[in-house]
Design an enzyme around this catalytic site. Structure first.
Site, PDB file in Angstrom:
ATOM      1  N   CYS A   1     -10.442  -4.248   0.758  1.00  0.00           N
ATOM      2  CA  CYS A   1     -11.516  -3.252   0.862  1.00  0.00           C
ATOM      3  C   CYS A   1     -12.480  -3.426  -0.313  1.00  0.00           C
ATOM      4  O   CYS A   1     -12.201  -4.161  -1.274  1.00  0.00           O
ATOM      5  CB  CYS A   1     -10.932  -1.840   0.894  1.00  0.00           C
ATOM      6  SG  CYS A   1     -10.404  -1.240  -0.725  1.00  0.00           S
TER       7      CYS A   1
ATOM      8  N   CYS B   1     -11.038  -2.635  -3.797  1.00  0.00           N
ATOM      9  CA  CYS B   1     -10.143  -3.680  -4.311  1.00  0.00           C
ATOM     10  C   CYS B   1     -10.921  -4.926  -4.734  1.00  0.00           C
ATOM     11  O   CYS B   1     -10.548  -5.587  -5.710  1.00  0.00           O
ATOM     12  CB  CYS B   1      -9.080  -4.024  -3.277  1.00  0.00           C
ATOM     13  SG  CYS B   1      -7.858  -2.700  -3.091  1.00  0.00           S
TER      14      CYS B   1
ATOM     15  N   GLU C   1      -3.349  -4.348  -2.849  1.00  0.00           N
ATOM     16  CA  GLU C   1      -3.945  -5.201  -3.885  1.00  0.00           C
ATOM     17  C   GLU C   1      -3.943  -4.478  -5.227  1.00  0.00           C
ATOM     18  O   GLU C   1      -3.598  -5.039  -6.271  1.00  0.00           O
ATOM     19  CB  GLU C   1      -5.399  -5.561  -3.519  1.00  0.00           C
ATOM     20  CG  GLU C   1      -5.553  -6.364  -2.247  1.00  0.00           C
ATOM     21  CD  GLU C   1      -5.685  -5.504  -0.990  1.00  0.00           C
ATOM     22  OE1 GLU C   1      -5.076  -4.420  -0.926  1.00  0.00           O
ATOM     23  OE2 GLU C   1      -6.389  -5.939  -0.067  1.00  0.00           O
TER      24      GLU C   1
ATOM     25  N   ASN D   1       0.843  -1.204   0.000  1.00  0.00           N
ATOM     26  CA  ASN D   1       0.000   0.000   0.000  1.00  0.00           C
ATOM     27  C   ASN D   1       0.876   1.252   0.000  1.00  0.00           C
ATOM     28  O   ASN D   1       1.980   1.267   0.566  1.00  0.00           O
ATOM     29  CB  ASN D   1      -1.000   0.000   1.163  1.00  0.00           C
ATOM     30  CG  ASN D   1      -0.415  -0.270   2.517  1.00  0.00           C
ATOM     31  OD1 ASN D   1       0.592  -0.962   2.655  1.00  0.00           O
ATOM     32  ND2 ASN D   1      -1.021   0.277   3.549  1.00  0.00           N
ATOM     33  N   ILE D   2       0.380   2.269  -0.667  1.00  0.00           N
ATOM     34  CA  ILE D   2       1.124   3.521  -0.844  1.00  0.00           C
ATOM     35  C   ILE D   2       0.245   4.671  -0.377  1.00  0.00           C
ATOM     36  O   ILE D   2      -0.837   4.902  -0.944  1.00  0.00           O
ATOM     37  CB  ILE D   2       1.513   3.712  -2.330  1.00  0.00           C
ATOM     38  CG1 ILE D   2       2.378   2.536  -2.808  1.00  0.00           C
ATOM     39  CG2 ILE D   2       2.228   5.046  -2.528  1.00  0.00           C
ATOM     40  CD1 ILE D   2       2.617   2.507  -4.308  1.00  0.00           C
ATOM     41  N   GLU D   3       0.677   5.359   0.666  1.00  0.00           N
ATOM     42  CA  GLU D   3      -0.129   6.444   1.235  1.00  0.00           C
ATOM     43  C   GLU D   3       0.385   7.814   0.800  1.00  0.00           C
ATOM     44  O   GLU D   3       1.580   8.003   0.579  1.00  0.00           O
ATOM     45  CB  GLU D   3      -0.122   6.325   2.766  1.00  0.00           C
ATOM     46  CG  GLU D   3      -0.741   5.007   3.195  1.00  0.00           C
ATOM     47  CD  GLU D   3      -0.834   4.822   4.701  1.00  0.00           C
ATOM     48  OE1 GLU D   3      -0.130   5.546   5.445  1.00  0.00           O
ATOM     49  OE2 GLU D   3      -1.621   3.952   5.108  1.00  0.00           O
TER      50      GLU D   3
ATOM     51  N   CYS E   1      -4.242   0.936  -2.242  1.00  0.00           N
ATOM     52  CA  CYS E   1      -4.106  -0.309  -1.477  1.00  0.00           C
ATOM     53  C   CYS E   1      -3.077  -1.237  -2.132  1.00  0.00           C
ATOM     54  O   CYS E   1      -2.827  -1.162  -3.343  1.00  0.00           O
ATOM     55  CB  CYS E   1      -5.430  -1.047  -1.427  1.00  0.00           C
ATOM     56  SG  CYS E   1      -6.699  -0.248  -0.438  1.00  0.00           S
TER      57      CYS E   1
HETATM   58  N1  THU Z   1      -5.250  -1.091   2.841  1.00  0.00           N
HETATM   59  C1  THU Z   1      -4.789  -1.932   1.875  1.00  0.00           C
HETATM   60  O1  THU Z   1      -3.671  -1.764   1.370  1.00  0.00           O
HETATM   61  N2  THU Z   1      -5.590  -2.953   1.495  1.00  0.00           N
HETATM   62  C2  THU Z   1      -6.808  -3.212   2.019  1.00  0.00           C
HETATM   63  O2  THU Z   1      -7.537  -4.024   1.483  1.00  0.00           O
HETATM   64  C3  THU Z   1      -7.236  -2.499   3.214  1.00  0.00           C
HETATM   65  C4  THU Z   1      -6.558  -1.199   3.448  1.00  0.00           C
HETATM   66  C5  THU Z   1      -4.385   0.008   3.256  1.00  0.00           C
HETATM   67  C6  THU Z   1      -4.833   1.379   2.800  1.00  0.00           C
HETATM   68  C7  THU Z   1      -4.143   2.265   3.825  1.00  0.00           C
HETATM   69  O3  THU Z   1      -2.834   2.527   3.374  1.00  0.00           O
HETATM   70  C8  THU Z   1      -4.060   1.408   5.070  1.00  0.00           C
HETATM   71  O4  THU Z   1      -4.305   0.065   4.650  1.00  0.00           O
HETATM   72  C9  THU Z   1      -5.056   1.791   6.139  1.00  0.00           C
HETATM   73  O5  THU Z   1      -6.342   1.853   5.614  1.00  0.00           O
END
Ligand code: THU
Length: 136
Positions: free
Chosen positions: A86, A89, A56, A43-45, A54
């Protein structure tokens, strides 16, 4: 590819590919495509939050941008016990693959397999566009 091998790649992506300065919540995903190729992602914020991607979708978009369309298996692992994909995804997985196996992993020895129908029942997909009454 063996589930354990794919899970190990997802764990590696969680630990080494994610960029999570804000939530500190790391997720990793590893895909095996129908042609045997493998893609991973974390995941990349982003500071303004909503562009966050996310794990995925990072992995899936890497595969799709390389011309791959059919997910065979996806392993997902995150910082919470049983980190499920989520809703967004789930819909993206729906787009790419006939009946992908979705592996929710806590470790190589603790995982469960799901179908897309388990996670996204009564879904909308590409073929539904062709059934539209306005489609002439
Ligand atoms: N996140 C994912 O990478 N995949 C998911 O299916 C659930 C949420 C990440 C997004 C964000 O960077 C962190 O988890 C918190 O929501």
């Amino acid at each position: 590819m063996e589930n354990k091998e794919l899970i190990n790649l997802a764990i590696d992506a969680k630990n080494n590919s994610s960029y999570t300065p804000y939530s500190k919540f790391k997720v990793g995903a590893a895909l095996e495509m129908e042609d045997g190729s493998v893609y991973t992602g974390g995941n990349i914020e982003i500071a303004s939050y909503s562009p966050t991607n996310c794990a995925e979708r990072t992995a899936i978009f890497k595969a799709v941008s390389e011309g791959k369309r059919e997910i065979k298996k996806i392993a997902i692992t995150g910082d919470a016990h049983d980190t499920f994909p989520c809703g967004v995804c789930r819909q993206v997985i729906r787009e790419f693959g006939k009946n992908p196996t979705i592996i929710i992993a806590n470790s190589v020895d603790d995982f469960k397999e799901y179908t897309l129908e388990d996670l996204l029942p009564h879904s909308f997909g590409p073929e539904d566009l062709d059934r539209g009454t306005k489609n002439v």
